[in-house]
Design an enzyme around this catalytic site. Structure first.
Site, PDB file in Angstrom:
ATOM      1  N   CYS A   1       1.319  -1.360  -0.118  1.00  0.00           N
ATOM      2  CA  CYS A   1      -0.285   0.050   0.354  1.00  0.00           C
ATOM      3  C   CYS A   1       1.168   1.261   0.126  1.00  0.00           C
ATOM      4  O   CYS A   1       1.670   1.265   0.060  1.00  0.00           O
ATOM      5  CB  CYS A   1      -1.127   0.110   1.065  1.00  0.00           C
ATOM      6  SG  CYS A   1      -2.360  -1.427   1.594  1.00  0.00           S
TER       7      CYS A   1
ATOM      8  N   CYS B   1       6.151 -13.789  -0.325  1.00  0.00           N
ATOM      9  CA  CYS B   1       6.319 -12.788   0.300  1.00  0.00           C
ATOM     10  C   CYS B   1       5.475 -12.469   1.398  1.00  0.00           C
ATOM     11  O   CYS B   1       4.109 -12.784   1.168  1.00  0.00           O
ATOM     12  CB  CYS B   1       6.382 -11.572  -0.440  1.00  0.00           C
ATOM     13  SG  CYS B   1       6.693 -10.453   0.508  1.00  0.00           S
TER      14      CYS B   1
ATOM     15  N   CYS C   1      13.880  -3.772   0.435  1.00  0.00           N
ATOM     16  CA  CYS C   1      13.140  -4.891  -0.115  1.00  0.00           C
ATOM     17  C   CYS C   1      13.877  -4.983  -1.733  1.00  0.00           C
ATOM     18  O   CYS C   1      13.676  -3.259  -2.196  1.00  0.00           O
ATOM     19  CB  CYS C   1      11.576  -4.950  -0.730  1.00  0.00           C
ATOM     20  SG  CYS C   1      10.897  -5.481  -1.778  1.00  0.00           S
TER      21      CYS C   1
ATOM     22  N   GLY D   1      -0.930   0.995  -4.720  1.00  0.00           N
ATOM     23  CA  GLY D   1      -2.399   0.246  -5.180  1.00  0.00           C
ATOM     24  C   GLY D   1      -3.744   0.856  -5.075  1.00  0.00           C
ATOM     25  O   GLY D   1      -4.185   2.404  -5.082  1.00  0.00           O
TER      26      GLY D   1
ATOM     27  N   TYR E   1      10.730  -3.484  -9.584  1.00  0.00           N
ATOM     28  CA  TYR E   1       9.301  -2.937  -9.877  1.00  0.00           C
ATOM     29  C   TYR E   1       8.551  -1.787  -8.979  1.00  0.00           C
ATOM     30  O   TYR E   1       7.916  -1.270  -9.790  1.00  0.00           O
ATOM     31  CB  TYR E   1       9.092  -4.714 -10.108  1.00  0.00           C
ATOM     32  CG  TYR E   1       7.545  -4.240 -10.749  1.00  0.00           C
ATOM     33  CD1 TYR E   1       7.601  -4.056 -11.476  1.00  0.00           C
ATOM     34  CD2 TYR E   1       6.645  -4.608  -9.998  1.00  0.00           C
ATOM     35  CE1 TYR E   1       5.894  -3.501 -11.872  1.00  0.00           C
ATOM     36  CE2 TYR E   1       4.951  -4.553  -9.984  1.00  0.00           C
ATOM     37  CZ  TYR E   1       4.869  -4.232 -11.219  1.00  0.00           C
ATOM     38  OH  TYR E   1       2.813  -4.426 -12.351  1.00  0.00           O
TER      39      TYR E   1
ATOM     40  N   ASN F   1       1.408   0.277   5.524  1.00  0.00           N
ATOM     41  CA  ASN F   1       2.200  -0.196   4.985  1.00  0.00           C
ATOM     42  C   ASN F   1       3.030  -1.122   4.438  1.00  0.00           C
ATOM     43  O   ASN F   1       3.756  -1.584   5.369  1.00  0.00           O
ATOM     44  CB  ASN F   1       2.721   0.703   3.447  1.00  0.00           C
ATOM     45  CG  ASN F   1       3.524   0.390   2.283  1.00  0.00           C
ATOM     46  OD1 ASN F   1       3.297  -0.860   2.102  1.00  0.00           O
ATOM     47  ND2 ASN F   1       4.779   0.737   2.354  1.00  0.00           N
ATOM     48  N   GLY F   2       2.608  -2.566   4.595  1.00  0.00           N
ATOM     49  CA  GLY F   2       3.103  -3.936   4.605  1.00  0.00           C
ATOM     50  C   GLY F   2       2.534  -4.647   4.788  1.00  0.00           C
ATOM     51  O   GLY F   2       1.218  -4.485   5.063  1.00  0.00           O
TER      52      GLY F   2
ATOM     53  N   CYS G   1      11.849 -13.365  -1.467  1.00  0.00           N
ATOM     54  CA  CYS G   1      11.287 -13.875  -3.120  1.00  0.00           C
ATOM     55  C   CYS G   1      12.175 -14.428  -4.097  1.00  0.00           C
ATOM     56  O   CYS G   1      11.341 -15.854  -5.017  1.00  0.00           O
ATOM     57  CB  CYS G   1       9.865 -12.646  -3.590  1.00  0.00           C
ATOM     58  SG  CYS G   1      11.264 -11.453  -4.443  1.00  0.00           S
TER      59      CYS G   1
END
Length: 491
Positions: A23, A411, A265, A50, A271, A124-125, A465
């Site tokens: 988010c 993830c 991350c 989001g 991306y 967010n998360g 990932c």
């Protein structure tokens, strides 16, 4: 996947669900500004994080107002809605659900009572110990409240909001500093009460969060630096992992609730974040271009043109062209007005696949050996359709180059990948994927090459990932997702 910054390649095939974003959060304390409108534009810059729902809460020092709904930021808010959100503090949120259903009740910011007023929270998360946090709800707020939350399809955000209302302490700051060490997983929080804006980032700093200053003297926190740019705020610094900020009439005050153990991350660099964002001082556009150069070094090929899959593959395609000396060109045109749709295509249109959103430039393609660059492969449906389209348009050869390694693990920190059984990087080897996609060759960047392009120390990045090495213990109830082993990758 619909992206607010125009990167739509993973939504080219409606059946090909790509990596869904975390988010976006935005918070502002600015007595001299129209904070609801600044928050609107901040969320507009974060729309790519989001697209399910959007919301803004504001406070005038006396009461908190909130407006939220399902849809994109531009669909949820108009002048009338923003005009009603008065005050000098605001928290905004653009949501993609990683926990909880995609329904209005789960839109954020979430509201909850506190000892002296109300708290509005955006998150967010993704948390990894919600079972333990629900136990805390039972211990601190009572069994009835915990039962209600368990039976109501609880989200991790609503649990945090409830726990911030524990009346054991005299202030939200004290409550938050006691609560946050109990919270595991990835979280960037922007929340507020009637007179103060708060922000917090998990000790690993998995997701980005930055602090900025507006010209009138107010302060902004946001998921990405691009959101600071759009509201005219200057970047001050990143919110540190394990840091808690309070922002009010007395200025910005910082405390640490945990020791920093940075594990940002790496997929943000590949991306997730906008290319015009900076993380840890690194331009993501520059990082992605360098990933393309590295791809050219690791997987060279004789070809006539390098082209991207619009648009998230563009920076890496530019880098591949620079690194290889092969000319860069555009082989596909994207329909600029394709947005999120809930209308399923007819059977006739479904057969056309990606042609709904991409169309080939035949004169650029015909007779040429093409290098097609994309940022990642999830299920492979989109790439397979693109390869077929290029061949139908007369391409002599199609060589796929991917600026991230094969995705092989789920993830638990805010990116909603498909299950391992659906990840093509788990079920097939690289050669099998190449054959399945119909490409003449396929090359993924190495983990080492990807990390080098970020200019970050390997030990400061989460690569779970790609490698299965998790910096935070995965949820107990999700460990079954890790059982099946990946296919041995070979290039």
């Amino acid at each position: 996947m619909p992206r607010g910054d125009g990167r739509l390649n993973h939504d080219l095939d409606p059946q090909d669900k790509g990596p869904q974003d975390a988010c976006g959060v935005f918070g502002i304390y600015a007595p001299q500004e129209e904070v609801s409108k600044l928050t609107y534009f901040g969320l507009y810059a974060l729309q790519h994080r989001g697209q399910e729902s959007a919301g803004i809460a504001t406070s005038n020092g006396d009461k908190i107002l909130v407006y939220k709904d399902m849809g994109l930021v531009s669909q949820v808010f108009d002048e009338a809605a923003l005009g009603a959100l008065t005050g000098h503090i605001a928290v905004g949120h653009a949501r993609y659900s990683t926990t909880g259903a995609s329904v209005w009740a789960n839109a954020q910011p979430t509201l909850g009572p506190t000892k002296h007023g109300t708290v509005a929270l955006g998150h967010n998360g993704n948390l990894t110990n919600t079972h333990r946090l629900l136990e805390l709800v039972e211990e601190r707020l009572g069994a009835a409240r915990a039962k209600e939350m368990r039976e109501g399809g609880v989200t991790d955000t609503s649990i945090l909001t409830a726990l911030l209302g524990w009346d054991h302490y005299d202030s939200v700051t004290e409550t938050a500093l006691e609560l946050l060490p109990h919270v595991d997983g990835a979280f960037c929080l922007a929340f507020m009460d009637e007179d103060t804006l708060y922000a917090a980032r998990d000790p690993q700093g998995v997701r980005p969060l930055v602090l900025g200053k507006v010209p009138s003297g107010g302060w902004v926190v946001a998921s990405e630096t691009a959101a600071l740019d759009i509201v005219g705020a200057t970047f001050e610094r990143e919110v540190e992992p394990g840091e808690f900020l309070t922002i009010n009439a007395d200025g910005v005050h910082s405390q640490h609730f945990a020791k920093a153990e940075p594990k940002g991350c790496v997929f943000e660099y590949v991306y997730l974040a906008r290319p015009d964002t900076h993380i840890n001082g690194k331009s993501l556009q520059a990082a992605r271009v360098e990933m393309g150069r590295q791809l050219a070094r690791e997987h060279p090929v004789e070809a006539d043109m390098v082209m991207p899959t619009p648009e998230s593959g563009t920076p890496a395609a530019v880098g591949y062209a620079q690194g290889s000396g092969i000319p860069f060109g555009q082989g596909l045109v994207k329909n600029a007005y394709v947005g999120r749709t809930f209308i399923q295509p007819s059977q006739t249109l479904r057969k056309l696949g990606v042609r709904l959103k991409l169309n080939p430039l035949r004169e650029q393609i015909e007779g040429k050996r093409l290098v097609v660059v994309d940022d990642s492969i999830v299920r492979g449906n989109t790439q397979r359709a693109v390869v077929a389209m290029l061949r139908e348009s007369g391409a002599a050869e199609v060589h796929l180059r991917i600026s991230s390694p094969p995705i092989q693990w789920p993830c638990f920190y805010g990116i909603d990948f498909p299950t391992r059984e659906e990840l093509i990087g788990v079920t097939m080897s690289v050669e099998e994927i190449r054959e399945h996609l119909g490409a003449d060759s396929l090359g993924y960047i190495s983990v080492e090459g990807m990390i080098a392009a970020t200019e970050q120390a390997e030990e400061r990045l989460c690569t779970a990932c790609f490698t299965g090495e998790y910096p935070i213990e995965p949820p107990v109830d999700a460990k079954h997702l890790l059982l099946n082993q990946p296919v041995e990758a070979s290039s």
